[in-house]
Structures are given as structure tokens and as C-alpha cells.
Design a protein around this motif. Structure first.
Motif, short mmCIF file in Angstrom:
data_model
loop_
_atom_site.label_atom_id
_atom_site.label_comp_id
_atom_site.label_asym_id
_atom_site.label_seq_id
_atom_site.Cartn_x
_atom_site.Cartn_y
_atom_site.Cartn_z
N LEU A 107 -33.97 -6.26 26.99
CA LEU A 107 -34.06 -6.99 25.72
C LEU A 107 -34.16 -8.49 25.93
N THR A 108 -33.52 -8.98 26.97
CA THR A 108 -33.60 -10.40 27.28
C THR A 108 -35.05 -10.83 27.50
N ASP A 109 -35.83 -9.95 28.13
CA ASP A 109 -37.24 -10.25 28.38
C ASP A 109 -38.08 -10.11 27.12
N GLN A 110 -37.53 -9.49 26.07
CA GLN A 110 -38.29 -9.23 24.84
C GLN A 110 -37.86 -10.13 23.69
N ARG A 111 -37.17 -11.23 24.00
CA ARG A 111 -36.66 -12.11 22.94
C ARG A 111 -37.78 -12.74 22.11
N THR A 112 -38.89 -13.08 22.75
CA THR A 112 -40.00 -13.66 21.99
C THR A 112 -40.53 -12.68 20.96
N GLY A 141 -27.23 -14.29 21.66
CA GLY A 141 -26.29 -13.59 22.53
C GLY A 141 -26.92 -13.22 23.86
N LEU A 142 -28.19 -12.84 23.83
CA LEU A 142 -28.88 -12.47 25.06
C LEU A 142 -29.12 -13.67 25.97
N SER A 143 -29.11 -14.86 25.39
CA SER A 143 -29.29 -16.06 26.21
C SER A 143 -28.02 -16.41 26.98
N GLU A 144 -26.88 -15.85 26.55
CA GLU A 144 -25.61 -16.04 27.25
C GLU A 144 -24.97 -14.66 27.41
N ARG A 145 -25.45 -13.95 28.39
CA ARG A 145 -25.11 -12.55 28.53
C ARG A 145 -23.62 -12.29 28.68
N ASP A 146 -22.89 -13.26 29.24
CA ASP A 146 -21.46 -13.05 29.43
C ASP A 146 -20.71 -13.11 28.11
N MET A 148 -21.89 -11.50 25.33
CA MET A 148 -22.29 -10.36 24.51
C MET A 148 -21.99 -9.05 25.22
N VAL A 149 -21.33 -8.16 24.49
CA VAL A 149 -21.09 -6.81 25.01
C VAL A 149 -22.42 -6.05 24.99
N PRO A 150 -22.86 -5.47 26.10
CA PRO A 150 -24.16 -4.79 26.15
C PRO A 150 -24.32 -3.72 25.07
N GLU A 151 -23.23 -3.04 24.75
CA GLU A 151 -23.33 -1.99 23.73
C GLU A 151 -23.73 -2.56 22.37
N PHE A 152 -23.30 -3.80 22.07
CA PHE A 152 -23.71 -4.41 20.81
C PHE A 152 -25.21 -4.69 20.82
N ALA A 153 -25.74 -5.13 21.94
CA ALA A 153 -27.17 -5.38 22.05
C ALA A 153 -27.96 -4.12 21.76
N VAL A 154 -27.46 -2.99 22.21
CA VAL A 154 -28.12 -1.71 21.96
C VAL A 154 -28.13 -1.40 20.47
N VAL A 155 -26.98 -1.56 19.81
CA VAL A 155 -26.88 -1.29 18.37
C VAL A 155 -27.80 -2.23 17.59
#
Length: 229
Positions: A62-67, A132-137, A139-146
């Protein structure tokens, strides 16, 4: 040209000129909706079978897909705001052309207002996800999935726009309020959009709903231009 003829031409041109604004908003909403849907389809991290069930890997993708996520955000946010203007203009047009007390103007506008709210809510987690993806520490990865699932589902729920289309179809085919060709287009696209919305394939409504808004807005603008000539 007589004075009465000039007056009639001016009276016909004024409503047509006013229609340009809200039909342009409809065109913008349709195009922005299509862009949002296409961008959403490009946010594939949570649907990649190769990393399914791995929140850390999904967050990295997802970090690579922010744009693409940002393009989706702007598409649906613009569509949400433009739909409100288009809904108001459509309601006024149908009110002017249908018998007093008809529910069709309210139904047509109401479906678009609901769709606007859906689009706006669909963008609700974008800020949390992108920053949140720009500062991965942070963000809980599970939230990114949701959040990614939210972006891939909620803004696709255009079923209410299908109800708007069916209202326009009734106004056209039963009352002649808008061109008949637009009525038949609204039957097909509106029927598909509403049926998709009622089925387990409800997200498919996102493919047809924005297209109907775009076609409807263009059709009403063109018909207004013809009447002004």
C-alpha cells in the motif's frame, strides 16, 4: 423579428443558460466518479493472493500505491460535491416540467444526495491511510488492511444513483419531461445500477452509476442547447 418573438427567444435562452452550470457539475461528477472507480481498482494490495493474510506485506504494498489512493480520494471527493449541485438542478428541472405534487423530482435528487454521502464517506479513511503509511512505525498494519478494504468497497455503492436514473426514466417515458432517448438509457443503466446494488455484487454499481450521471448531464445540456436555438 417582432418584439414578442424576441421576448420568447430571451425567455428560452435564460433557462438554457442557467442549465449550463448544474449540468457541468453533473459532467464533472460523472467524470470524477469514473476516475475514482478506476483508481480504486488500482489499489490492489489487499486483493493480491500472493500476500493475502500478511498485514505487514500488504501495508508495504500500500505504501507503493499511495499516489493511486490520492487519485481515488480526489475523484470521489470531487464527485461528492458536484453531485449535490447536479441533484439540485435536476430536481428543479423535473419540478418545472412535471405536474405539481410529483415525487419524481425528490426521488431523482434524493438518490444523488445519498450517493454523494457515500462517496464522501468512502474517502473518510484516506488521510489516516496515506499519512500513516508515510510513517509506518505509527500505524498498525492491520488498520492499513481495514482502511484499504474500506476504500475498495464503500465508494463503489452507487445503487441510489440507480434509483435516480429510474426516476428520470419515468419522468421521460411517462411524462415526456426529458428526451425519450435519455429515458431509455436511464432504464438500462439505472436498472443495472439498482439491481447490482440489491445483489451480493453491489460494488458493481460503481461501474454503471457514474456513467449514467455523465450521460444524463450531457444529454440534459444538449437538449437545453437545442431548445435555446
Amino acid at each position: 423579428m417582432s418584439s414578442s418573438t424576441e421576448t420568447e427567444s430571451t425567455a428560452a435562452a435564460v433557462p438554457a443558460a442557467r442549465r449550463v452550470g448544474w449540468t457541468a457539475a453533473g459532467v464533472l461528477a460523472g467524470v470524477a466518479g469514473v476516475v475514482g472507480i478506476q483508481a480504486s481498482g488500482g489499489v490492489t494490495a489487499v486483493y493480491d493472493e500472493g500476500i493475502a493474510g500478511n498485514p505487514v506485506a500488504i501495508a508495504e504494498r500500500l505504501t507503493d500505491q499511495r499516489t493511486t489512493i490520492l487519485v481515488e480520494h480526489f475523484g470521489f471527493a470531487i464527485a461528492a460535491l458536484a453531485l449535490l449541485v447536479f441533484a439540485a438542478g435536476l430536481a428543479r428541472l423535473l419540478t418545472d416540467r412535471l405536474e405539481r405534487g410529483s415525487v419524481l423530482p425528490g426521488v431523482a435528487a434524493g438518490g444523488l444526495v445519498v450517493t454523494s454521502a457515500v462517496c464522501l464517506l468512502g474517502t473518510g479513511l484516506t488521510t489516516e491511510l496515506v499519512f500513516g503509511l508515510s510513517e509506518r512505525d505509527q500505524m498498525v498494519p492491520e488498520f492499513a488492511v481495514v482502511a484499504a478494504h474500506w476504500l475498495g468497497t464503500i465508494p463503489w455503492l452507487w445503487a441510489a444513483a440507480g434509483v435516480s436514473a429510474l426516476a428520470v426514466a419515468a419522468a421521460s417515458l411517462r411524462h415526456g419531461a426529458v428526451p425519450r432517448w435519455l429515458g431509455w438509457v436511464s432504464v438500462v443503466l439505472g436498472g443495472l445500477t439498482a439491481l447490482f446494488g440489491m445483489s451480493p455484487l453491489q460494488y458493481m454499481a460503481g461501474f454503471t452509476g457514474p456513467v449514467w450521471v455523465l450521460v444524463c448531464a450531457i444529454g440534459l445540456w444538449v437538449s437545453g442547447r437545442k431548445q435555446a436555438v
